[in-house]
Structure formats: C-alpha cells, structure tokens
Design an enzyme around this catalytic site. Structure first.
Site, PDB file in Angstrom:
ATOM      1  CG  ASP A   1      -2.295  -0.444   1.028  1.00  0.00           C
ATOM      2  OD1 ASP A   1      -2.766  -0.378  -0.133  1.00  0.00           O
ATOM      3  OD2 ASP A   1      -2.940  -0.864   2.007  1.00  0.00           O
TER       4      ASP A   1
ATOM      5  CG  HIS B   1      -7.456   8.185   4.929  1.00  0.00           C
ATOM      6  ND1 HIS B   1      -6.916   7.225   4.095  1.00  0.00           N
ATOM      7  CD2 HIS B   1      -6.856   8.010   6.141  1.00  0.00           C
ATOM      8  CE1 HIS B   1      -6.034   6.497   4.765  1.00  0.00           C
ATOM      9  NE2 HIS B   1      -5.983   6.941   6.006  1.00  0.00           N
TER      10      HIS B   1
ATOM     11  CB  CYS C   1      -4.580   8.205  -1.757  1.00  0.00           C
ATOM     12  SG  CYS C   1      -6.265   8.385  -1.231  1.00  0.00           S
TER      13      CYS C   1
ATOM     14  NE  ARG D   1      -8.028   2.902   7.636  1.00  0.00           N
ATOM     15  CZ  ARG D   1      -7.398   2.628   6.501  1.00  0.00           C
ATOM     16  NH1 ARG D   1      -6.236   3.171   6.229  1.00  0.00           N
ATOM     17  NH2 ARG D   1      -7.945   1.812   5.619  1.00  0.00           N
TER      18      ARG D   1
ATOM     19  NE  ARG E   1      -0.802   2.127   4.016  1.00  0.00           N
ATOM     20  CZ  ARG E   1      -1.198   3.238   3.393  1.00  0.00           C
ATOM     21  NH1 ARG E   1      -2.437   3.648   3.472  1.00  0.00           N
ATOM     22  NH2 ARG E   1      -0.339   3.958   2.690  1.00  0.00           N
TER      23      ARG E   1
HETATM   24  N1  ARG Z   1      -5.199   0.781   0.942  1.00  0.00           N
HETATM   25  C1  ARG Z   1      -4.884   2.036   1.544  1.00  0.00           C
HETATM   26  C2  ARG Z   1      -5.436   2.047   2.961  1.00  0.00           C
HETATM   27  O1  ARG Z   1      -6.508   1.593   3.160  1.00  0.00           O
HETATM   28  C3  ARG Z   1      -5.451   3.177   0.761  1.00  0.00           C
HETATM   29  C4  ARG Z   1      -5.012   4.517   1.268  1.00  0.00           C
HETATM   30  C5  ARG Z   1      -5.750   5.669   0.692  1.00  0.00           C
HETATM   31  N2  ARG Z   1      -5.106   6.867   1.028  1.00  0.00           N
HETATM   32  C6  ARG Z   1      -5.701   8.028   1.316  1.00  0.00           C
HETATM   33  N3  ARG Z   1      -4.961   9.070   1.549  1.00  0.00           N
HETATM   34  N4  ARG Z   1      -7.001   8.130   1.446  1.00  0.00           N
HETATM   35  O2  ARG Z   1      -4.830   2.486   3.864  1.00  0.00           O
END
Ligand code: ARG
Length: 316
Positions: free
Chosen positions: A90, A198, A292, A169, A120
């Site tokens: 990612d 996000h 992103c 998050r 991550r």
């Molecule tokens: N697969 C990544 C996650 O879920 C995607 C991140 C998307 N990034 C963002 N800035 N919205 O963390």
C-alpha cells in the site's frame, strides 16, 4: 491616429507573490513526494474497496501512475519519487506516510504517520529515512502500535487551521500531540462513513475560500462545523464523493481528478479551475486515488497554518 491602448498587465492579471502564487490560490501544493508502484498489490483488506481477488495489472498500473506524474509536472508541480518497499503493497498511497512541513522556527520537519493497521507500519520506516535524507527533523505521535494512530490522509491545512479527520484511522487522542508538536490549531472532525475512511476522500481545499465537501462522511456536528469553515463549499453528495472526485490534487488553478461528475465540473470551471481527468482505475483497487498517491511537501507553519504556541485542539 489613436493608438489602441493595451490594458495594463496588472489590471488583467492577478498579482503574483514571490513564489509565483496567484492571489487566492493555495500557497502549498507545488511540490510532492510520490512512491513508484513497483510492488503495488492488494494483499489484505483494510477498506471497503480492497478485494485480493481483483489484483492491479502491473503494466497498466505503471502507465496510469506515469501519466499522473506527467500531469503533475505539466501543472507546474515538482515531484520527488521514492521507491516502494517490496513488503509494503500500500506504500504507493504516499499521502499516508506523514506530513512534511516547515515549522514556525524555520526547521524542515516530517511528522510521521502511525498507521492504524500493522500491515502498513513498515512504510513509515522508509518514509523516515527519506525525510532525514532531505534534512528534515522527525516528529511522531506513536509507533509500532504504541501511542495514538495518525494517518496523514486525514490532515489538511485550510485557512490557518490543520483540519484533521478522526475515527476510522486517525484517533481523536492524536490531535493534541499533533497540535503541540507543530504549534498549530487542529480542528478535529469525526468521520463516520466506512468508505470515506480518510478526510481526503470527503474534503478537498481548492483555494483560500472554496473546497469540495461531502457532509455525508461526518457526524452531524462535524459536517456542520466543516461547512462553517468553508466560505464557498462545493457540496458533494455521497454518490459523487464515492467516484473519488474529492480525492483530487490542486496545483494553482489546475485540479487533477480521477472523475468529475458534470455538476462538479460546471462549478469548478465557473470558478476558473481547469479540470484534468486521470484514469487511475488500477490504483483505485487499493481504495485511493490521486490525492492518496501524492504528498505535498511545501506546507509552511506561519503561512498555511497559524502559529499557536503549544498547540490547540478545537472539536465541534
Ligand atoms: N489501501 C490504503 C489504505 O486503506 C489506501 C489509502 C488511501 N489513502 C488516502 N490518503 N485516502 O490504507
């Protein structure tokens, strides 16, 4: 014979400051860090868009990503490219690595994210080496699962404040340490929509008065607080936001977007923006788009963010 007078340049052009920024435009967003998609895969599921049965096709991924890079450069942005770690599928979503900014005392800093999901967290190690190799001091609010989670896709400078989404998050407990580390005012907004996990999927500053906003991403108090912050909002329906149209990058008057519903395009163009559409379908398989995939490196405390010694948190 009467000489036809050209109107004086200053009357027809807007005033540019020393950085070449037109009055009213966002002062930041002219330089970015990105991660080349050398090892982009969907290995796990941490958002509603990810499906390991639907893997990105590497060649198309590279083409789409390079087209995005070219569009950023055409729009006048500088780009610093990091290599993707093989163990971090990612990591292409560079926005989440952390935020780079110049602090009030003039030091260049990098506030590293502390990712919600362990899958991550290795990305941050590479981001930290990148930042220190660029002469930045490292800041953080937690690591290896200890301390509050912070993901930089939840952070935006807007009219002097650091607007911070929290919930899916970033944790609310991260807001005070971020405010204190940067000496800024953090305005927290509670995100409740599982697909807009996000802030950068539901909010996109366009210039110093306008921004795309999707109220459906937030609880009622936070949606109202965000609409209060934006003098001229371009309000998106949930359906519009789920095209990832708010996950856009703004370089001056150019808006790079993966999709643009007709109503949104009409409004952007009537405000004087140029819309550049990018096909990032392969990169959408991980649940993110152009914003992103890019991380602005030119935020300045004292210019884009008010200096608030010791920091301050404002909640709806
Ligand atoms: N697969 C990544 C996650 O879920 C995607 C991140 C998307 N990034 C963002 N800035 N919205 O963390």
């Amino acid at each position: 014979m009467t000489l036809v007078q050209e109107p004086p340049q200053r009357a027809i052009e807007q005033v540019r400051d020393t950085a070449g920024v037109l009055e009213g435009e966002l002062a930041w967003g002219r330089s970015y860090a990105v991660v080349s998609p050398d090892h982009f895969r969907v290995d796990y599921v941490i958002n509603p868009f990810m499906d390991p049965a639907d893997q990105p096709e590497p060649e198309r991924t590279r083409e789409q990503w390079h087209a995005m890079l070219a569009a950023l450069r055409d729009a006048g942005a500088r780009v610093d490219v990091l290599r993707q770690r093989p163990d971090s599928p990612d990591m292409v979503y560079a926005m989440n690595l952390g935020i780079a900014l110049t602090l009030a005392d003039g030091r260049e800093a990098f506030l590293a994210s502390h990712m919600r999901y362990a899958e991550r967290r290795s990305e941050t190690t590479s981001a930290a080496s990148w930042a220190t190799s660029r002469g930045r001091v490292l800041l953080g609010v937690g690591r290896d699962g200890v301390g509050p989670h912070l993901e930089a896709g939840d952070l935006f400078a807007w009219r002097g404040d650091l607007v911070a989404g929290f919930g899916p998050r970033t944790e609310e407990a991260a807001l005070a340490p971020v405010a204190a580390a940067l000496d800024v005012r953090v305005r927290g907004l509670r995100i409740v929509h599982p697909a807009m996990y996000h802030l950068d999927l539901a909010f996109c500053p366009l210039d110093d008065r306008r921004a795309m906003v999707c109220p459906a991403a937030f609880d009622d108090a936070s949606a109202a607080a965000l609409l209060d912050l934006v003098p001229e909002p371009l309000v998106l329906t949930e359906e519009e936001a789920l095209t990832f149209c708010a996950n856009a990058v703004v370089v001056g008057r150019t808006v790079l977007m993966p999709a643009c519903p007709p109503r949104v395009r009409d409004q952007l163009e009537s405000w004087g923006f140029r819309v550049v559409l990018l096909d990032l379908s392969e990169l959408h398989k991980g649940g993110g788009s152009v914003r992103c995939l890019t991380n602005p490196t030119d935020l300045v405390v004292g210019r884009d963010l008010d200096v608030v010694p010791g920091g301050e948190v404002v909640l709806p």
